[in-house]
Design a protein around this motif. Structure first.
Motif: not given
Length: 212
Positions: A146-175
Motif C-alpha cells: 500500500h505504500q510501495a510506490q517508491s523503492v523501500g516502501g513495501a512492508q514485510m510481515y514474516l514469521s517462522y514456524a518449527q514443523v516436522e514433516v512426516m511421511g514425506g518423499g524423495n524430492g529435491h529442490s535446487g531453487l
C-alpha cells in the motif's frame, strides 16, 4: 540458511498492521500464540520489516525457542494473522530443512479480486508429497504494497514456524535462497503503481518448486 519457495497467495488493504503468531495443523489453530512459531520482534507493535537487506528480513526474532509441530506430506499447514491481513500484497511461504512458491493474480486492483488473502485471518499452503521427511523452518512472508510506490516502501510481515514433516518423499529442490539476498529493493514485486494502474504483478523471490 537456504530456503526453497513453496506457495504464493495474493492479499488485498486497510490501515492496521498484523503478525503471524499461531500455526494451523490439521485445520486447527494452536490455542495461543508462540507455541510452534518463534516469537518475533513485532509481537507488541505488529510492525513490518521495510529493508530487504536488514538482518531482520532473515528471522525477525525476539525469542528463538518454541515447540515443533508435526505435519504429514500433502497436508495444509497455515498461519493465523493477528489481526487479519489488512494490507494488499502477496503472501509467500518458504521451507528450510534443519525446501516451494506459486503465484496467482491479475487483473490488478487493491481489493480482494486481485488479492484473495485480503482481510483473511489465516493463510495456508500444501506440503508437497515429495517433500522429504524431517524438521523444517517454515517461513510466511506477507508483502504489503500500500505504500510501495517508491523503492523501500513495501512492508514485510514474516514469521517462522518449527514443523516436522512426516511421511514425506524423495524430492529435491535446487531453487534455494537465503535471507537477506532473496529479494532486491528494486524487484518489481516490491513496487506498486496506483497510476498508471498496474496490469501485471510478478512476485519477488525464486521460482516455484514443483515438488519433484
Amino acid at each position: 540458511m537456504p530456503f526453497f519457495a513453496l506457495l504464493l497467495l495474493l492479499t488485498g488493504a486497510v490501515q492496521a498492521h498484523y503478525r503471524f503468531s499461531k500455526l494451523i495443523i490439521n485445520g486447527t489453530p494452536e490455542p495461543h500464540e508462540w507455541i510452534s512459531i518463534r516469537q518475533i520482534k513485532n509481537f507488541q507493535t505488529n510492525s513490518g520489516v521495510i529493508s530487504v537487506t536488514s538482518p531482520d528480513i532473515r528471522s525477525f526474532q525476539n525469542r528463538v525457542g518454541c515447540s515443533t509441530a508435526t505435519s504429514a506430506a500433502c497436508e495444509e499447514p497455515g498461519f493465523v494473522a493477528i489481526s487479519a491481513i489488512t494490507h494488499f500484497g502477496s503472501v509467500q511461504f518458504y521451507m528450510a530443512k534443519v525446501a516451494s512458491i506459486s503465484a496467482q493474480g491479475s487483473p490488478l486492483g487493491s481489493g480482494v479480486e486481485t488479492w484473495p488473502a485480503y482481510q483473511n485471518s489465516s493463510v495456508s499452503f500444501t506440503v508437497a508429497k515429495n517433500t522429504p521427511s524431517g524438521k523444517y523452518l517454515v517461513r510466511v512472508e506477507s508483502i504489503a504494497l500500500h505504500q510501495a510506490q517508491s523503492v523501500g516502501g513495501a512492508q514485510m510481515y514474516l514469521s517462522y514456524a518449527q514443523v516436522e514433516v512426516m511421511g514425506g518423499g524423495n524430492g529435491h529442490s535446487g531453487l534455494l535462497v537465503a535471507f537477506p539476498g532473496a529479494n532486491n529493493a528494486n524487484d518489481p514485486g516490491l513496487r506498486w503503481s496506483y497510476y498508471p494502474i498496474a496490469t501485471s504483478y510478478t512476485a519477488p523471490g525464486p521460482k516455484i518448486w514443483d515438488g519433484n
